[in-house]
Design a protein around this motif. Structure first.
Motif, PDB file in Angstrom:
ATOM      1  N   ALA A 191     -18.950  17.324   8.938  1.00 30.63           N
ATOM      2  CA  ALA A 191     -18.536  16.786   7.747  1.00 30.63           C
ATOM      3  C   ALA A 191     -16.744  15.808   7.837  1.00 30.63           C
ATOM      4  O   ALA A 191     -16.395  16.330   8.176  1.00 30.63           O
ATOM      5  N   VAL A 192     -16.885  15.130   6.709  1.00 33.45           N
ATOM      6  CA  VAL A 192     -15.519  14.546   7.066  1.00 33.45           C
ATOM      7  C   VAL A 192     -15.276  14.788   4.996  1.00 33.45           C
ATOM      8  O   VAL A 192     -16.166  14.173   5.182  1.00 33.45           O
ATOM      9  N   ARG A 193     -14.216  15.389   4.763  1.00 30.87           N
ATOM     10  CA  ARG A 193     -13.679  15.190   3.511  1.00 30.87           C
ATOM     11  C   ARG A 193     -12.480  14.841   3.137  1.00 30.87           C
ATOM     12  O   ARG A 193     -11.303  15.268   2.526  1.00 30.87           O
ATOM     13  N   PRO A 194     -11.933  13.277   2.847  1.00 35.80           N
ATOM     14  CA  PRO A 194     -11.074  13.016   2.285  1.00 35.80           C
ATOM     15  C   PRO A 194     -10.018  13.316   1.185  1.00 35.80           C
ATOM     16  O   PRO A 194     -11.359  13.308   0.304  1.00 35.80           O
ATOM     17  N   GLU A 195      -9.070  14.081   1.380  1.00 36.71           N
ATOM     18  CA  GLU A 195      -8.753  14.808  -0.065  1.00 36.71           C
ATOM     19  C   GLU A 195      -7.432  14.262  -0.466  1.00 36.71           C
ATOM     20  O   GLU A 195      -6.407  14.273   0.401  1.00 36.71           O
ATOM     21  N   PHE A 196      -7.123  14.250  -1.765  1.00 35.82           N
ATOM     22  CA  PHE A 196      -5.736  14.250  -2.551  1.00 35.82           C
ATOM     23  C   PHE A 196      -4.793  15.453  -2.801  1.00 35.82           C
ATOM     24  O   PHE A 196      -5.587  15.789  -3.564  1.00 35.82           O
ATOM     25  N   ALA A 197      -4.739  15.900  -2.058  1.00 34.59           N
ATOM     26  CA  ALA A 197      -3.802  17.388  -3.076  1.00 34.59           C
ATOM     27  C   ALA A 197      -2.231  17.151  -3.518  1.00 34.59           C
ATOM     28  O   ALA A 197      -1.591  17.073  -3.116  1.00 34.59           O
ATOM     29  N   PHE A 198      -1.742  18.008  -4.742  1.00 31.15           N
ATOM     30  CA  PHE A 198      -0.711  17.688  -5.674  1.00 31.15           C
ATOM     31  C   PHE A 198      -0.384  19.147  -5.579  1.00 31.15           C
ATOM     32  O   PHE A 198      -1.149  20.175  -5.767  1.00 31.15           O
ATOM     33  N   LEU A 199       0.854  19.515  -4.743  1.00 29.73           N
ATOM     34  CA  LEU A 199       0.930  21.273  -4.749  1.00 29.73           C
ATOM     35  C   LEU A 199       2.398  20.782  -4.507  1.00 29.73           C
ATOM     36  O   LEU A 199       3.553  19.777  -4.952  1.00 29.73           O
ATOM     37  N   ARG A 200       3.288  21.948  -4.503  1.00 32.05           N
ATOM     38  CA  ARG A 200       4.959  22.091  -4.517  1.00 32.05           C
ATOM     39  C   ARG A 200       5.228  22.592  -2.983  1.00 32.05           C
ATOM     40  O   ARG A 200       4.581  23.899  -2.826  1.00 32.05           O
ATOM     41  N   ARG A 201       6.345  22.843  -2.745  1.00 38.15           N
ATOM     42  CA  ARG A 201       6.793  22.974  -1.521  1.00 38.15           C
ATOM     43  C   ARG A 201       8.195  23.932  -1.622  1.00 38.15           C
ATOM     44  O   ARG A 201       9.153  22.921  -2.095  1.00 38.15           O
ATOM     45  N   GLY A 202       9.399  24.675  -0.990  1.00 34.46           N
ATOM     46  CA  GLY A 202      10.233  24.420  -1.094  1.00 34.46           C
ATOM     47  C   GLY A 202      10.253  26.291  -0.972  1.00 34.46           C
ATOM     48  O   GLY A 202       9.741  26.811   0.151  1.00 34.46           O
ATOM     49  N   GLY A 203      11.734  27.113  -1.096  1.00 32.30           N
ATOM     50  CA  GLY A 203      12.770  28.316  -1.259  1.00 32.30           C
ATOM     51  C   GLY A 203      13.141  27.933  -1.723  1.00 32.30           C
ATOM     52  O   GLY A 203      13.765  27.776  -2.597  1.00 32.30           O
ATOM     53  N   ARG A 204      14.442  29.665  -1.681  1.00 30.53           N
ATOM     54  CA  ARG A 204      14.757  30.129  -2.227  1.00 30.53           C
ATOM     55  C   ARG A 204      16.071  31.493  -1.675  1.00 30.53           C
ATOM     56  O   ARG A 204      15.167  31.974  -0.621  1.00 30.53           O
ATOM     57  N   LEU A 205      17.329  30.706  -1.442  1.00 33.27           N
ATOM     58  CA  LEU A 205      18.361  32.330  -1.285  1.00 33.27           C
ATOM     59  C   LEU A 205      18.958  32.586  -2.291  1.00 33.27           C
ATOM     60  O   LEU A 205      19.404  31.864  -2.620  1.00 33.27           O
ATOM     61  N   ASN A 206      18.457  34.782  -1.882  1.00 36.65           N
ATOM     62  CA  ASN A 206      19.066  34.817  -3.037  1.00 36.65           C
ATOM     63  C   ASN A 206      20.533  35.744  -2.493  1.00 36.65           C
ATOM     64  O   ASN A 206      20.921  35.610  -0.931  1.00 36.65           O
ATOM     65  N   ASN A 207      21.756  35.944  -3.877  1.00 33.09           N
ATOM     66  CA  ASN A 207      22.667  36.795  -3.797  1.00 33.09           C
ATOM     67  C   ASN A 207      23.078  36.650  -2.151  1.00 33.09           C
ATOM     68  O   ASN A 207      23.909  36.936  -1.636  1.00 33.09           O
ATOM     69  N   ILE A 208      23.658  35.226  -2.504  1.00 34.93           N
ATOM     70  CA  ILE A 208      24.393  34.344  -1.869  1.00 34.93           C
ATOM     71  C   ILE A 208      25.646  35.191  -1.833  1.00 34.93           C
ATOM     72  O   ILE A 208      26.267  34.917  -2.735  1.00 34.93           O
ATOM     73  N   GLY A 209      26.312  35.371  -0.274  1.00 36.46           N
ATOM     74  CA  GLY A 209      28.176  35.933  -0.732  1.00 36.46           C
ATOM     75  C   GLY A 209      27.679  37.066  -0.866  1.00 36.46           C
ATOM     76  O   GLY A 209      28.777  38.300  -0.902  1.00 36.46           O
ATOM     77  N   MET A 210      26.900  37.840  -1.674  1.00 41.79           N
ATOM     78  CA  MET A 210      26.496  39.403  -1.977  1.00 41.79           C
ATOM     79  C   MET A 210      26.959  40.123  -1.120  1.00 41.79           C
ATOM     80  O   MET A 210      28.258  41.743  -1.057  1.00 41.79           O
ATOM     81  N   PRO A 211      26.681  40.575   0.218  1.00 45.87           N
ATOM     82  CA  PRO A 211      27.352  41.485   1.255  1.00 45.87           C
ATOM     83  C   PRO A 211      29.099  41.651   1.701  1.00 45.87           C
ATOM     84  O   PRO A 211      29.737  42.100   2.266  1.00 45.87           O
ATOM     85  N   THR A 212      29.622  40.433   1.399  1.00 50.71           N
ATOM     86  CA  THR A 212      31.143  41.141   1.504  1.00 50.71           C
ATOM     87  C   THR A 212      32.065  40.583   1.286  1.00 50.71           C
ATOM     88  O   THR A 212      32.611  41.004   0.949  1.00 50.71           O
ATOM     89  N   GLY A 213      31.185  41.712   0.259  1.00 53.92           N
ATOM     90  CA  GLY A 213      31.622  42.897  -0.991  1.00 53.92           C
ATOM     91  C   GLY A 213      31.808  42.326  -2.008  1.00 53.92           C
ATOM     92  O   GLY A 213      32.529  43.007  -3.710  1.00 53.92           O
ATOM     93  N   GLY A 214      30.622  41.892  -2.746  1.00 51.51           N
ATOM     94  CA  GLY A 214      29.731  41.691  -3.521  1.00 51.51           C
ATOM     95  C   GLY A 214      30.441  40.781  -5.139  1.00 51.51           C
ATOM     96  O   GLY A 214      31.042  40.218  -4.225  1.00 51.51           O
ATOM     97  N   TYR A 215      30.024  40.714  -5.908  1.00 56.80           N
ATOM     98  CA  TYR A 215      30.399  39.333  -6.830  1.00 56.80           C
ATOM     99  C   TYR A 215      31.403  39.939  -7.571  1.00 56.80           C
ATOM    100  O   TYR A 215      31.331  40.929  -8.564  1.00 56.80           O
TER     101      TYR A 215
END
Length: 195
Positions: A65-89
């Motif tokens: 079979a061949v199945r052409p398709e259009f898909a709608f989605l999101r991609r990405g990511g997140r960096l959390n707690n930036i700078g926290m280990p260097t002495g806290g906020y």
């Protein structure tokens, strides 16, 4: 879920089905040379996926079979707690983060091979698909949150950032189709697919 376009026998339309599908998508961002002492945590992006497709089955046992398709989605990511280990906020800052949230339209053309006979109720398959993806919006945020639920930071439209507007990939997947007949018209439920 897809339905055949015609119920007539010995007609090419019996080999064509059209439909929509929905599912859940997750992805993980990878960063080169990321300093863990300053960027300690990262999290995945999740989103629903919606697609429309047309499938053409062929071969002696309709195993291809061949199945052409259009898909709608999101991609990405997140960096959390930036700078926290260097002495806290200091003060009442609770989090500093960087987040990418990009929306995509993917055009895929899966080439599929199905196991078992075409009249089988349950049919496993494997597929290989070239994918061409196009961005359709989204944003990038650098933000710090405070304990009183306020925040400050910057946001940038994804279209204005230094990211490629299109990409190409290959996708390998395996799945199972389950067939049910409603008023003598076969419907296929695509209920498992791993990419």
């Amino acid at each position: 879920v897809s339905a055949t376009a015609s119920a007539q026998e010995a007609d090419v339309m019996d080999q064509v089905s059209v439909g929509v599908s929905g599912g859940w998508h997750t992805n993980a961002m990878r960063f080169s040379a990321l300093d863990k002492s300053y960027y300690p945590d990262k999290s995945n992006s999740h989103s629903g996926v919606f697609s429309v497709f047309a499938q053409y089955d062929f071969g002696n046992s309709m195993q291809f079979a061949v199945r052409p398709e259009f898909a709608f989605l999101r991609r990405g990511g997140r960096l959390n707690n930036i700078g926290m280990p260097t002495g806290g906020y200091s003060g009442d800052i609770t989090d500093v983060f960087y987040q990418l949230n990009a929306k995509y339209l993917d055009f895929r053309v899966p080439f599929m091979y199905s196991f078992l006979k075409s009249e089988s109720t349950l049919r496993p398959y494997v597929a290989l698909a070239p994918v061409m993806g196009f961005t359709r919006g989204g944003d990038i945020k650098m933000q710090q949150n405070y304990s009183d639920n306020s925040y400050e930071g910057h946001a940038l439209k994804f279209s204005k950032a230094n990211y490629a507007a299109a990409y190409f990939a290959l996708e390998l997947s395996a799945g199972v189709r389950y067939k049910v007949n409603i008023n003598d018209i076969p419907f296929y439920i695509l209920y498992i697919q791993i990419n």
